[in-house]
Design an enzyme around this catalytic site. Structure first.
Site, mmCIF file in Angstrom:
data_model
loop_
_atom_site.group_PDB
_atom_site.id
_atom_site.type_symbol
_atom_site.label_atom_id
_atom_site.label_comp_id
_atom_site.label_asym_id
_atom_site.label_seq_id
_atom_site.Cartn_x
_atom_site.Cartn_y
_atom_site.Cartn_z
ATOM 1 N N HIS A 1 14.177 -15.109 11.594
ATOM 2 C CA HIS A 1 13.947 -15.124 13.069
ATOM 3 C C HIS A 1 12.568 -15.310 13.162
ATOM 4 C CE1 HIS A 1 17.773 -12.982 14.486
ATOM 5 N NE2 HIS A 1 18.312 -14.251 13.567
ATOM 6 N N HIS B 1 14.065 -19.589 17.747
ATOM 7 C CA HIS B 1 13.288 -18.608 17.048
ATOM 8 C C HIS B 1 11.685 -19.468 16.947
ATOM 9 C CE1 HIS B 1 16.222 -16.012 16.358
ATOM 10 N NE2 HIS B 1 17.061 -16.916 15.499
ATOM 11 N N CYS C 1 0.707 -1.158 -0.064
ATOM 12 C CA CYS C 1 0.085 0.090 -0.078
ATOM 13 C C CYS C 1 0.819 1.296 -0.036
ATOM 14 C CB CYS C 1 -0.922 -0.130 1.226
ATOM 15 S SG CYS C 1 -0.290 0.019 2.859
HETATM 16 C C1 RB5 Z 1 -4.096 5.335 1.092
HETATM 17 O O1 RB5 Z 1 -3.928 6.754 0.889
HETATM 18 C C2 RB5 Z 1 -3.031 5.185 2.238
HETATM 19 O O2 RB5 Z 1 -3.466 5.448 3.340
HETATM 20 C C3 RB5 Z 1 -2.644 3.599 2.445
HETATM 21 O O3 RB5 Z 1 -2.059 3.355 0.878
HETATM 22 C C4 RB5 Z 1 -1.632 3.224 3.473
HETATM 23 O O4 RB5 Z 1 -0.569 4.070 3.155
HETATM 24 C C5 RB5 Z 1 -2.182 3.156 4.600
HETATM 25 O O5 RB5 Z 1 -1.370 2.494 5.702
#
Ligand code: RB5
Length: 149
Positions: A97, A132, A64
């Site tokens: 780990h 671990h 993300c």
């Molecule tokens: C999206 O704008 C953003 O919040 C998402 O991609 C991410 O970074 C969230 O943790």
């Protein structure tokens, strides 16, 4: 089979990682999102994480904007050890780990070449086991709501 998912912030980087997986001869299942329309990262993280937790996929990769939201969401799924990595050494050590079964990265934080190097190292590094394993067992006990000391 590698599960892979992203949100709208990481569609391009996900494509590059998928190309890398293909070049390494690794099959993947893409749980979306598939375009740059704004979406909720937890939905896509959960789809991929459930596939890993069920055993349908061996490991998973989440991307993300920062990697943070998807890693937090994935780690809510029982059995998932999702590691947010921004460097290859962390990727190596979290496999060795923590027996990390999901990797999270931030498309707004790192560039594609670094991301692909992180993926390569994370895929190539085996779990060390030994002491671990006990530590991972303690994390599993926490998931079951048990006290650990
Ligand atoms: C999206 O704008 C953003 O919040 C998402 O991609 C991410 O970074 C969230 O943790």
């Amino acid at each position: 089979m590698i599960a892979i998912a992203c949100d709208h912030a990481a569609v391009e980087l996900k494509k590059e990682v998928e190309e890398l997986l293909t070049s390494l001869g690794l099959a993947y299942k893409d749980f979306g999102t598939y375009d740059t329309a704004s979406c909720d990262y937890a939905v896509f993280a959960a789809r991929a994480a459930r596939a890993v937790a069920s055993g349908a996929c061996e490991r998973g990769i989440l991307i993300c904007g920062t990697g943070i939201g998807m890693s937090i969401a994935a780690n809510k799924i029982k059995g998932i050890r999702c590691s947010l990595c921004g460097d290859p050494l962390s990727a190596k050590l979290t496999r060795a780990h923590n027996n990390s079964n999901m990797l999270a990265m931030g498309a707004r934080i790192i560039g594609p070449e670094l991301a692909k190097e992180i993926v390569r190292v994370w895929l190539d590094t085996p779990f060390d086991g030994g002491r671990h394993q006990h530590r991972i067992d303690l994390i599993a006990a926490l998931e079951r709501g048990e006290e650990i000391e």
